[in-house]
Scaffold this motif. Structure first.
Motif, short mmCIF file in Angstrom:
data_model
loop_
_atom_site.label_atom_id
_atom_site.label_comp_id
_atom_site.label_asym_id
_atom_site.label_seq_id
_atom_site.Cartn_x
_atom_site.Cartn_y
_atom_site.Cartn_z
N GLU A 146 0.84 -1.20 0.07
CA GLU A 146 0.23 -0.07 -0.24
C GLU A 146 0.99 1.15 -0.07
OE1 GLU A 146 -3.29 2.00 2.81
OE2 GLU A 146 -2.92 0.02 3.18
N VAL A 147 0.66 2.14 -0.98
CA VAL A 147 1.49 3.29 -1.01
C VAL A 147 0.81 4.69 -0.71
CG1 VAL A 147 2.70 4.85 -2.89
CG2 VAL A 147 2.50 2.25 -3.12
N LEU A 148 1.60 5.21 0.10
CA LEU A 148 0.91 6.56 0.74
C LEU A 148 1.12 7.69 -0.11
CD1 LEU A 148 1.49 6.07 4.65
CD2 LEU A 148 -0.54 5.83 3.45
N SER A 149 2.46 7.99 -0.63
CA SER A 149 2.67 9.10 -1.28
C SER A 149 3.88 8.82 -2.24
CB SER A 149 2.98 10.31 -0.31
OG SER A 149 3.99 10.20 0.38
N CYS A 150 4.33 9.73 -3.02
CA CYS A 150 5.27 9.61 -4.03
C CYS A 150 5.86 11.02 -4.41
CB CYS A 150 4.88 8.94 -5.16
SG CYS A 150 6.15 8.68 -6.55
N ASN A 151 7.02 11.20 -4.22
CA ASN A 151 7.72 12.50 -4.58
C ASN A 151 8.72 11.81 -5.77
OD1 ASN A 151 6.67 13.63 -2.54
ND2 ASN A 151 8.19 13.34 -1.24
N VAL A 152 8.66 13.16 -6.76
CA VAL A 152 9.49 12.68 -8.13
C VAL A 152 10.46 13.74 -8.27
CG1 VAL A 152 9.29 12.45 -10.67
CG2 VAL A 152 7.42 11.54 -8.73
N MET A 153 11.65 13.30 -8.99
CA MET A 153 12.76 14.38 -9.30
C MET A 153 13.43 14.09 -10.35
SD MET A 153 14.19 14.22 -5.25
CE MET A 153 13.09 12.52 -5.07
N ASN A 154 13.50 15.21 -11.19
CA ASN A 154 14.41 15.07 -12.34
C ASN A 154 15.64 15.34 -12.07
OD1 ASN A 154 12.40 14.54 -14.16
ND2 ASN A 154 11.57 16.42 -14.11
N MET A 155 16.72 14.38 -12.38
CA MET A 155 18.04 14.39 -12.06
C MET A 155 18.77 14.98 -13.28
SD MET A 155 17.70 13.62 -8.68
CE MET A 155 19.25 13.62 -8.20
N LYS A 156 19.56 15.91 -13.05
CA LYS A 156 20.43 16.30 -14.34
C LYS A 156 21.42 15.90 -14.54
CE LYS A 156 22.33 20.66 -16.11
NZ LYS A 156 22.38 22.13 -15.71
N GLY A 157 22.06 15.42 -15.55
CA GLY A 157 23.29 14.71 -15.88
C GLY A 157 24.44 15.65 -15.47
N LYS A 158 25.45 14.93 -14.97
CA LYS A 158 26.90 15.59 -14.38
C LYS A 158 27.59 15.54 -15.35
CE LYS A 158 26.10 13.55 -9.78
NZ LYS A 158 26.49 12.81 -8.89
N PRO A 159 28.55 16.82 -15.27
CA PRO A 159 29.67 16.95 -16.30
C PRO A 159 30.68 15.70 -16.10
CG PRO A 159 29.78 18.55 -14.51
CD PRO A 159 28.57 17.92 -14.47
N LYS A 160 31.20 15.42 -17.29
CA LYS A 160 32.10 14.29 -17.35
C LYS A 160 33.32 14.59 -18.47
CE LYS A 160 32.20 9.47 -18.27
NZ LYS A 160 31.47 8.10 -18.89
N TYR A 161 34.46 14.51 -18.16
CA TYR A 161 35.58 14.52 -18.79
C TYR A 161 36.23 13.54 -18.91
CZ TYR A 161 34.64 19.22 -17.43
OH TYR A 161 34.05 20.45 -17.22
N SER A 162 36.74 12.92 -20.38
CA SER A 162 37.63 11.76 -20.47
C SER A 162 38.49 12.02 -21.28
CB SER A 162 36.57 10.82 -21.08
OG SER A 162 36.06 11.04 -22.20
N ARG A 163 39.62 11.34 -21.12
CA ARG A 163 40.85 11.40 -22.21
C ARG A 163 40.70 10.58 -23.54
NH1 ARG A 163 46.08 14.15 -21.96
NH2 ARG A 163 47.23 13.24 -23.36
N GLY A 164 40.63 11.28 -24.77
CA GLY A 164 40.42 10.53 -25.75
C GLY A 164 41.75 10.79 -26.79
N LYS A 165 41.96 10.37 -27.84
CA LYS A 165 43.06 10.58 -29.03
C LYS A 165 43.32 12.02 -29.03
CE LYS A 165 42.75 6.47 -31.69
NZ LYS A 165 42.97 5.90 -32.97
N GLY A 166 42.51 12.86 -29.22
CA GLY A 166 42.85 14.28 -29.58
C GLY A 166 42.83 15.00 -28.19
N GLY A 167 42.94 14.49 -27.09
CA GLY A 167 43.01 15.41 -25.82
C GLY A 167 41.65 15.04 -24.89
N TYR A 168 41.32 16.04 -24.13
CA TYR A 168 40.21 15.84 -23.30
C TYR A 168 38.75 16.11 -23.90
CZ TYR A 168 43.16 15.51 -19.28
OH TYR A 168 44.15 14.98 -18.40
N ILE A 169 37.83 15.10 -23.69
CA ILE A 169 36.53 15.07 -24.35
C ILE A 169 35.58 15.73 -23.21
CG2 ILE A 169 34.76 13.91 -25.47
CD1 ILE A 169 37.06 11.89 -26.41
N LYS A 170 34.86 16.64 -23.52
CA LYS A 170 33.92 17.23 -22.60
C LYS A 170 32.45 16.61 -22.67
CE LYS A 170 32.19 21.27 -20.24
NZ LYS A 170 32.27 22.63 -20.62
N GLY A 171 31.71 16.04 -21.82
CA GLY A 171 30.36 15.68 -21.99
C GLY A 171 29.74 15.69 -20.99
#
Length: 100
Positions: free
Chosen positions: A51-76
């Motif tokens: 039996e469910v009493l209530s529900c709270n909903v949140m939209n979670m925004k994506g976090k910045p991510k940096y990774s190293r690729g062939k041409g340097g750092y890739i931002k996303g």
């Protein structure tokens, strides 16, 4: 939308475990971005038979991510997603998540 399409996975973290162990029994789920509160509450009720009493909903925004690729750092960014915190009635629990 079917109930198994609404609930994607339970979220098991330190913060969600503390909320789950309190007497108010709050469970956290990753849900479909198009689902609303009423669809989420109906899906939890149908899948876990509680039996469910209530529900709270949140939209979670994506976090910045940096990774190293062939041409340097890739931002996303990581993907954005939707989180739902569901409160159950007293005496109710979801045994499939309790043991995790």
């Amino acid at each position: 939308m079917r109930a198994d399409q609404v609930i994607i996975e339970p979220i098991v973290s330190e913060k969600s475990t503390i909320a789950r162990e309190n007497e108010c029994k709050k469970y956290t789920f990753r849900v479909d971005p198009q689902a609303n509160k009423f669809e989420i509450m109906a899906a939890v009720k149908e899948i876990f038979k509680v039996e469910v009493l209530s529900c709270n909903v949140m939209n979670m925004k994506g976090k910045p991510k940096y990774s190293r690729g062939k041409g340097g750092y890739i931002k996303g960014t990581t993907a954005s997603w939707k989180k739902a915190v569901v409160t159950l009635a007293k005496g109710q629990s979801i045994s499939a998540i309790e043991g995790v």
